[in-house]
Design a protein around this motif. Structure first.
Motif, PDB file in Angstrom:
ATOM      1  N   ILE A 176     -16.753   0.664   0.403  1.00 26.36           N
ATOM      2  CA  ILE A 176     -15.373   1.098   0.149  1.00 26.36           C
ATOM      3  C   ILE A 176     -14.445   0.552   1.225  1.00 26.36           C
ATOM      4  CG2 ILE A 176     -13.831   3.105   0.125  1.00 26.36           C
ATOM      5  CD1 ILE A 176     -16.072   4.653  -1.307  1.00 26.36           C
ATOM      6  N   GLU A 177     -14.872   0.610   2.483  1.00 25.06           N
ATOM      7  CA  GLU A 177     -14.039   0.103   3.583  1.00 25.06           C
ATOM      8  C   GLU A 177     -13.745  -1.385   3.402  1.00 25.06           C
ATOM      9  OE1 GLU A 177     -12.627   2.140   5.884  1.00 25.06           O
ATOM     10  OE2 GLU A 177     -13.605   3.745   4.754  1.00 25.06           O
ATOM     11  N   LYS A 178     -14.774  -2.169   3.047  1.00 28.25           N
ATOM     12  CA  LYS A 178     -14.584  -3.618   2.843  1.00 28.25           C
ATOM     13  C   LYS A 178     -13.668  -3.886   1.657  1.00 28.25           C
ATOM     14  CE  LYS A 178     -18.937  -4.928   4.953  1.00 28.25           C
ATOM     15  NZ  LYS A 178     -20.333  -5.277   4.739  1.00 28.25           N
ATOM     16  N   LEU A 179     -13.834  -3.139   0.582  1.00 29.45           N
ATOM     17  CA  LEU A 179     -13.000  -3.321  -0.601  1.00 29.45           C
ATOM     18  C   LEU A 179     -11.535  -3.019  -0.286  1.00 29.45           C
ATOM     19  CD1 LEU A 179     -12.754  -3.984  -3.601  1.00 29.45           C
ATOM     20  CD2 LEU A 179     -13.345  -1.602  -4.095  1.00 29.45           C
ATOM     21  N   TYR A 229      -1.261  -7.450   3.151  1.00 28.79           N
ATOM     22  CA  TYR A 229      -1.124  -6.342   4.096  1.00 28.79           C
ATOM     23  C   TYR A 229      -2.323  -6.230   5.013  1.00 28.79           C
ATOM     24  CZ  TYR A 229       2.876  -4.553   1.548  1.00 28.79           C
ATOM     25  OH  TYR A 229       4.101  -4.418   0.974  1.00 28.79           O
ATOM     26  N   GLU A 230      -2.084  -5.557   6.107  1.00 32.89           N
ATOM     27  CA  GLU A 230      -3.139  -5.160   7.032  1.00 32.89           C
ATOM     28  C   GLU A 230      -3.147  -3.641   7.040  1.00 32.89           C
ATOM     29  OE1 GLU A 230      -3.811  -5.077  11.849  1.00 32.89           O
ATOM     30  OE2 GLU A 230      -2.497  -6.585  10.992  1.00 32.89           O
ATOM     31  N   ILE A 231      -4.294  -3.030   6.841  1.00 33.62           N
ATOM     32  CA  ILE A 231      -4.381  -1.570   6.823  1.00 33.62           C
ATOM     33  C   ILE A 231      -4.229  -1.042   8.245  1.00 33.62           C
ATOM     34  CG2 ILE A 231      -5.864   0.425   6.372  1.00 33.62           C
ATOM     35  CD1 ILE A 231      -7.103  -1.142   4.065  1.00 33.62           C
ATOM     36  N   VAL A 232      -3.296  -0.128   8.410  1.00 33.56           N
ATOM     37  CA  VAL A 232      -3.067   0.509   9.696  1.00 33.56           C
ATOM     38  C   VAL A 232      -3.855   1.820   9.751  1.00 33.56           C
ATOM     39  CG1 VAL A 232      -1.322   1.519  11.211  1.00 33.56           C
ATOM     40  CG2 VAL A 232      -0.794  -0.545   9.897  1.00 33.56           C
ATOM     41  N   SER A 233      -3.837   2.559   8.675  1.00 33.70           N
ATOM     42  CA  SER A 233      -4.643   3.771   8.547  1.00 33.70           C
ATOM     43  C   SER A 233      -4.741   4.105   7.060  1.00 33.70           C
ATOM     44  CB  SER A 233      -4.034   4.948   9.313  1.00 33.70           C
ATOM     45  OG  SER A 233      -2.846   5.380   8.683  1.00 33.70           O
ATOM     46  N   GLU A 242     -10.045  -3.301   2.613  1.00 29.39           N
ATOM     47  CA  GLU A 242      -9.558  -4.419   3.432  1.00 29.39           C
ATOM     48  C   GLU A 242      -9.249  -5.633   2.558  1.00 29.39           C
ATOM     49  OE1 GLU A 242      -8.797  -4.745   6.615  1.00 29.39           O
ATOM     50  OE2 GLU A 242      -9.344  -2.694   7.163  1.00 29.39           O
ATOM     51  N   GLU A 243     -10.143  -5.917   1.629  1.00 24.93           N
ATOM     52  CA  GLU A 243      -9.967  -7.060   0.728  1.00 24.93           C
ATOM     53  C   GLU A 243      -8.712  -6.897  -0.128  1.00 24.93           C
ATOM     54  OE1 GLU A 243     -12.263  -8.454  -3.257  1.00 24.93           O
ATOM     55  OE2 GLU A 243     -13.543  -8.148  -1.494  1.00 24.93           O
ATOM     56  N   ILE A 244      -8.509  -5.719  -0.691  1.00 23.41           N
ATOM     57  CA  ILE A 244      -7.334  -5.456  -1.523  1.00 23.41           C
ATOM     58  C   ILE A 244      -6.054  -5.608  -0.703  1.00 23.41           C
ATOM     59  CG2 ILE A 244      -6.078  -3.654  -2.787  1.00 23.41           C
ATOM     60  CD1 ILE A 244      -8.894  -2.642  -3.709  1.00 23.41           C
ATOM     61  N   ALA A 245      -6.047  -5.008   0.486  1.00 20.85           N
ATOM     62  CA  ALA A 245      -4.859  -5.107   1.344  1.00 20.85           C
ATOM     63  C   ALA A 245      -4.567  -6.564   1.694  1.00 20.85           C
ATOM     64  CB  ALA A 245      -5.054  -4.278   2.610  1.00 20.85           C
TER      65      ALA A 245
END
Length: 145
Positions: A115-118, A128-132, A120-123
């Motif tokens: 889920i974490e990798k997905l 985008y870069e996920i901040v939180s 990041e990939e979507i962002a």
């Protein structure tokens, strides 16, 4: 309560409140210990119940004020899960997501590298870069087939 150090959560909470100019009273120390010792996501009423079992003179307003201070200082996180009261957990733990049982209200913590990798990939694909982020899943236990 003994000698609490900054390395453990009650000591850390005390330091945060002292740095904010807040006196550490016996009721607050009890609340901080209950927060540190619990591995769950209690709401304010549950924290109040646990404190009252130790010291019946502790008021609900003391619990609310202490939780608000800790949240403002970033020591705890407040979660408002759909259909329920605000719940609290330590802010210094490892990242995790939540699965909330809609029938019992139980909150299950989980972590998924997939889920974490997905996310990041979507962002990244959207520029985008996920901040939180917070992920909350709502469900009910499956009945045996």
């Amino acid at each position: 309560m003994g000698d609490r150090t900054e390395a453990n959560p009650p000591g850390r909470y005390e330091r945060i409140l002292r740095d904010a100019g807040v006196r550490i009273t016996r009721p607050r120390r009890i609340i901080l210990t209950i927060l540190a010792d619990g591995g769950d996501h209690p709401d304010a009423l549950e924290i109040f119940r646990r404190t009252a079992a130790i010291d019946p003179s502790i008021s609900l307003s003391t619990v609310y004020r202490t939780m608000k201070l800790l949240e403002e200082k970033g020591a705890i996180q407040r979660h408002v899960f759909e259909g329920g009261p605000s719940r609290f957990e330590r802010a210094d733990g490892d990242h995790h997501d939540h699965l909330i049982d809609i029938e019992s209200g139980e909150v299950v913590e989980f972590r998924s590298d997939r889920i974490e990798k997905l996310q990041e990939e979507i962002a990244r694909e959207l520029g985008y870069e996920i901040v939180s982020h917070r992920l909350e899943l709502y469900g009910r236990k499956r009945q045996p087939d």
